[in-house]
Structures are given as C-alpha cells and as structure tokens.
Design a protein around this motif. Structure first.
Motif: not given
Length: 184
Positions: A123-139
């Motif tokens: 996503g635009c903030w490039q949250w790393n997958s280690i944070h286990n955030l859903p794609d609906s948030l990061t993308m």
C-alpha cells in the motif's frame, strides 16, 4: 586546580566582566539606556540585551508539490488527505508525513514490495507484513493514512517525539528530500 590558577581565572573573569559592563567590549549587541532619575543624570547605564538572529523557518506548500510533480486524480486526493490529517500538528509534520509516503508508496494503493528477508510492504504507506495488518487496511490509502496517523498520535501522546518517520526506509532518502524541496 592550583590556587594561583584559580586566582588568575577569577581576575580575568572580573576584568572581562567590567569591560562588558562599561561597554568597552561586548560579545553581543548592547542597547544604551539612560537613567531617568536626576540623581543619575550624568551616568550612562548600559543594559546588555541579546538580539536573537531570526532563523528562517521553511514554509511548505502542497500546491507547489502538486504542480511540480504533476500529481492529479486519486494521488492528489491522497496527498491532500495526508496533508489535512497532519494539519493540527504544524507545517513540518504535514510535509514530513506526505514526503515519507511519497518516498515509500508514491501515493499508490497498489504499491507492493518484497523485502530481502521475505516480508512484504503493501500500500501507499508500505506497512510491513510482520504487523499482520489486513490488505483492506494497507491497500487503501485513506484507511492506511488513518491508521498511520493513529499510531503516530499514540506515540506522540506517549512522549515519543523522535523516530516515528524513521520507521520508514524512505524517510530521509533522496526521494524524501526531493519531495521536501518541492514543497518549498
């Protein structure tokens, strides 16, 4: 320290102090103030006053960035949203947040990067997958900006004022600095 040295330093300080007091030598600008009492009519009193040199504070303007980078459409909407989100905290934070985002995810919902350790940034903030955030948030740039701002605000309220933007690789990078210069 030996007594002789202490005595020498004392008299040197007294001598310099007298010079400063009587205006013979001053390390800073001096404003001359005359006493108003008749008793002191013939005495010139010198009141040392520091004259601060104004430090120029850069003013960042999102319009300059948008025109310099030809940002339009969804990206302009995201840029303006990030700018408005950080607006209560001053012009520097608006610029730092926006330029960190632009250096990382380029205001792109679909930005995706695979790191050398196998983790991914999304996503635009490039949250790393280690944070286990859903794609609906990061993308989703708007949702990710709200989340990023909430994390930033929480850290600020905890008294952590340094290092937040440094969590992103793009902060301080060449692209970040180009963005900051485009805002001025």
């Amino acid at each position: 320290m030996r007594l002789k040295t202490q005595i020498k330093l004392y008299w040197m300080a007294m001598f310099l102090g007298a010079f400063c007091y009587f205006g013979i030598f001053t390390p800073y600008p001096v404003e001359r103030v005359y006493a108003t009492s008749a008793k002191f009519d013939n005495i010139l009193a010198l009141t040392p006053t520091l004259t601060p040199t104004p430090t120029p504070v850069p003013v960042y303007d999102i319009k300059k960035l948008i025109s310099a980078r030809n940002i339009g459409g969804r990206q302009e909407e995201y840029a303006r949203y990030i700018w408005s989100k950080w607006s209560p905290h001053g012009n520097y934070h608006q610029a730092a947040a926006l330029c960190t985002n632009m250096a990382e995810g380029h205001l792109d919902d679909n930005a995706y990067n695979v790191n050398t350790n196998g983790s991914t940034d999304k996503g635009c903030w490039q949250w790393n997958s280690i944070h286990n955030l859903p794609d609906s948030l990061t993308m989703n740039c708007i949702e990710a900006t709200d989340y990023t701002y909430a994390v930033w605000l929480k850290r600020l309220n905890m008294g952590i004022t340094d290092g937040f933007y440094g969590m992103w690789y793009g902060y301080g990078s060449r692209n970040y600095n180009i963005c900051m210069n485009s805002l001025q």
